[in-house]
Design an enzyme around this catalytic site. Structure first.
Site, mmCIF file in Angstrom:
data_model
loop_
_atom_site.group_PDB
_atom_site.id
_atom_site.type_symbol
_atom_site.label_atom_id
_atom_site.label_comp_id
_atom_site.label_asym_id
_atom_site.label_seq_id
_atom_site.Cartn_x
_atom_site.Cartn_y
_atom_site.Cartn_z
ATOM 1 N N HIS A 51 0.815 -1.224 0.000
ATOM 2 C CA HIS A 51 0.000 0.000 0.000
ATOM 3 C C HIS A 51 0.845 1.269 0.000
ATOM 4 C CE1 HIS A 51 1.160 -1.192 3.955
ATOM 5 N NE2 HIS A 51 1.000 0.040 4.366
ATOM 6 N N ASP A 88 -0.636 -4.397 -4.125
ATOM 7 C CA ASP A 88 -0.308 -5.759 -4.543
ATOM 8 C C ASP A 88 -1.499 -6.710 -4.484
ATOM 9 O OD1 ASP A 88 -0.232 -5.567 -1.749
ATOM 10 O OD2 ASP A 88 1.146 -7.264 -1.578
ATOM 11 N N ARG A 144 -5.133 -6.654 -0.070
ATOM 12 C CA ARG A 144 -6.068 -6.030 0.877
ATOM 13 C C ARG A 144 -7.414 -5.772 0.211
ATOM 14 N NH1 ARG A 144 -2.965 -1.752 4.724
ATOM 15 N NH2 ARG A 144 -1.101 -3.030 5.051
ATOM 16 N N LYS A 177 -3.116 -13.017 2.282
ATOM 17 C CA LYS A 177 -4.432 -12.407 2.282
ATOM 18 C C LYS A 177 -4.799 -12.098 0.838
ATOM 19 C CE LYS A 177 -2.633 -7.852 3.792
ATOM 20 N NZ LYS A 177 -1.209 -8.042 4.117
HETATM 21 C C1 VG1 Z 1 0.854 -3.564 8.047
HETATM 22 C C2 VG1 Z 1 -0.435 -4.078 8.655
HETATM 23 C C3 VG1 Z 1 -0.387 -5.587 8.766
HETATM 24 C C4 VG1 Z 1 -0.119 -6.201 7.383
HETATM 25 C C5 VG1 Z 1 1.157 -5.603 6.818
HETATM 26 C C6 VG1 Z 1 1.429 -6.077 5.415
HETATM 27 O O1 VG1 Z 1 1.944 -3.883 8.887
HETATM 28 O O2 VG1 Z 1 -0.661 -3.483 9.915
HETATM 29 O O3 VG1 Z 1 -1.602 -6.054 9.305
HETATM 30 O O4 VG1 Z 1 0.013 -7.589 7.476
HETATM 31 O O5 VG1 Z 1 1.052 -4.177 6.780
HETATM 32 O O6 VG1 Z 1 0.355 -5.813 4.577
HETATM 33 P P1 VG1 Z 1 2.618 -2.832 9.903
HETATM 34 O O7 VG1 Z 1 3.806 -3.539 10.499
HETATM 35 O O8 VG1 Z 1 2.945 -1.622 9.126
HETATM 36 O O9 VG1 Z 1 1.546 -2.524 10.921
HETATM 37 V V1 VG1 Z 1 0.644 -5.429 2.990
HETATM 38 O O10 VG1 Z 1 -0.862 -5.401 2.199
HETATM 39 O O11 VG1 Z 1 1.460 -3.998 3.240
HETATM 40 O O12 VG1 Z 1 1.689 -6.605 2.460
HETATM 41 CO CO CO Z 2 -0.687 -5.452 0.286
#
Ligand code: VG1
Ligand code: CO
Length: 544
Positions: free
Chosen positions: A114, A280, A283, A377
């Site tokens: 994201h 990607d 989400r 996910k």
């Molecule tokens: C964030 C989210 C987490 C998710 C991760 C990767 O991590 O809080 O729930 O699994 O992003 O998602 P963090 O450490 O920034 O809180 V993705 O869609 O960025 O691969």
């Molecule tokens: Co992602």
């Protein structure tokens, strides 16, 4: 065939975070930076010689260049075959699907999810193992240890591959096959959902669907599945062409960054169902007509309605959620007599539970939901799951969620992010908070009594590995909670995440603005963690 061995020096900052190594693009473009990390992955793996690797990314800036480098390094390191998505495109869940389908030894996914893209945006590299899921901590730690001492890498001198042309070719002794990015994934979706029923709904003329791909990777997937296979009108998918800079936006599906979709869904005569996905494609955001579904509620609703969907008609083995995710899913698990697991943040912690069949559905508050169909996910999977439920229940999204609350109670939930804080200040805040924990139990914060206060530690029920310091949680005797942790996906300074949750069984008190319903806890969070005093911020940068 000319394999070159290039001498290099280690970089000290290649520690993978919550989801792979993420850095700003110029860092990845630094001489040998990407190469060092990729060689470190090969160096810690055994038994991959001659076997298949999956490669693709979310199409962001530097995706194509990185793929060419990785192909040449894979060839030099003895990989047998690489399947690469056409144009370098593979969504994260599609990569997971393709790894599993081809019994590959693993996959390299290029994405910073994201985070914004472009020459000044972010880039990332993630390694997934043979189950299709993110490498577990023992693997990512080994890769990190290797990056600290690496002194050479191997690369084949070779022409670049035409990534746009489907088909097979050879690179040294390795085969490269450019595959359709969507086909395997779309086929898997057809085995899980009732496509003819969903088709009836979306072509009925009295149901309008909107999918905003935010110029990120899901565009081609959403167009193929919703418009071509399910017959939704052309234009159902908006921002459907992946762009290297995502059109300048944050490819983050939430109320703040998916503002076009939010404007559409909160207008008079809004469509019946809106969804968005991230950079990607793992989400999802789900919105009904003038009604936002929190990700935590979404997981709970999917779990409660799972048997309406062909792929889950025999029921679930169990449900897993990350610790900061609301406990709405736990209430469903309790009622259905299912086991419920609470894991640290990050999809890698669900892998073992899915592999041994302890959990079927998993979810995170950060707009992530998925199941045992892959080991990531999966954004479009969640959208299809909702559509299948809507097709069966023939009710609006809002009615389904409100009925859910009436049955299970409502878990009010919000996350407050303080982005770009100075790292030292963020660390001080967490240290001071940790130091307070032992004395908090039994005390009053506001009008609430502290039931427990700890730093979440997780022992994996399958391999007994222990992950400590996964977030500070303060729980109150009425079931409400405040959770604090630092993000592991950012690339600038630190991001403090504060997760707020309370439980409301009384139907007459459902449906309030969560910021109002959670006001006491927002205040408590600031007081106990001294957020304003220590960070100088008087409000969060993003509220979801
Ligand atoms: C964030 C989210 C987490 C998710 C991760 C990767 O991590 O809080 O729930 O699994 O992003 O998602 P963090 O450490 O920034 O809180 V993705 O869609 O960025 O691969
Ligand atoms: Co992602």
């Amino acid at each position: 065939m000319n394999i070159r061995t290039v001498l290099t020096q280690p970089f000290s900052d290649q520690k993978p975070g919550t989801s792979g190594l993420r850095k700003q693009v110029p860092t990845f473009q630094t001489r040998n930076y990407l190469e060092n990390f990729i060689q470190s992955i090969f160096d810690v793996l055994d038994n991959y010689q001659g076997k298949t690797l999956i490669l693709g990314g979310d199409g962001r800036y530097y995706n194509r260049q990185a793929i060419q480098i990785i192909l040449k390094m894979a060839a030099a390191n003895g990989v047998g075959k690489v399947l690469v998505g056409q144009g370098g495109i593979l969504s994260t869940p599609a990569a997971s699907c393709v790894i599993r389908k081809n019994q590959a030894f693993g996959g390299i996914i290029l994405s910073a999810s994201h985070n914004p893209g472009g020459p000044d945006g972010d880039f990332g590299v993630k390694y997934n193992t043979e189950n299709g899921g993110p490498a577990p901590e023992k693997v990512t730690s080994a890769i990190y240890e290797r990056t600290k001492v690496i002194d050479q890498y191997k690369i084949l001198d070779s022409e670049d591959v035409n990534l746009d042309q489907l088909g097979s070719l050879t690179m040294g002794e390795m085969t490269v096959e450019v595959i359709d990015s969507v086909a395997d994934y779309a086929e898997l979706m057809q085995t899980l959902f009732d496509f003819s029923k969903i088709k009836e709904l979306v072509t009925s003329g009295h149901f309008k669907l909107c999918m905003d791909s935010l110029h990120a990777v899901t565009g081609p997937y959403a167009k193929r599945i919703f418009e071509e296979m399910l017959g939704a009108p052309a234009g159902t998918v908006t921002n459907g062409v992946p762009l290297e800079d995502f059109g300048g936006g944050h490819p983050d599906p939430n109320l703040v960054y998916a503002h076009d979709l939010v404007d559409t869904m909160f207008a008079p005569n809004a469509p019946d169902f809106g969804a968005a996905s991230d950079g990607d494609g793992d989400r999802n955001m789900i919105v009904g007509n003038n009604f936002f579904v929190t990700p935590s509620d979404s997981l709970a609703v999917l779990a409660a309605n799972a048997t309406l969907v062909p792929g889950y008609k025999d029921g679930l083995a169990g449900i897993a959620r990350s610790m900061p995710t609301s406990q709405a899913a736990d209430r469903v698990a309790e009622k259905l007599g299912l086991d419920c697991y609470e894991t640290p943040t990050g999809w890698k912690f669900f892998g073992n539970l899915l592999d041994v069949g302890k959990a079927t559905l998993c979810g995170e508050e950060s707009f992530g939901t998925g199941s045992n169909h892959v080991r990531e996910k999966d954004g479009l999977w969640a959208v299809l799951f909702w559509l299948n439920i809507l097709a069966e229940r023939q009710q609006p999204v809002e009615a389904i969620v409100k009925e859910h609350w009436a049955t299970y109670g409502q878990n009010y939930y919000s996350r407050h992010d303080y982005e770009g804080i100075e790292t030292d200040k963020a660390n001080t805040l967490m240290e001071q908070l940790r130091a307070k924990l032992p004395s908090l139990k039994g005390t009053q914060l506001g009008t609430y009594t502290v039931d427990y206060a700890d730093d979440f530690s997780y022992t994996d029920p399958v391999d007994s590995s222990v992950s400590q310091k996964q977030g500070v949680r303060i729980g109150f005797t009425d079931g409400s909670r405040v959770v604090f942790r630092l993000s592991g996906t950012g690339t600038k300074g630190a991001t403090l995440r504060v997760y707020l949750e309370s439980y409301e069984p009384d139907t007459s008190k459902h449906g309030q603005d969560p910021q109002v319903a959670l006001a006491d806890f927002i205040k408590i969070a600031d007081e106990v963690a001294q957020i304003q005093t220590l960070t100088g911020r008087d409000k969060p940068t993003v509220i979801t």
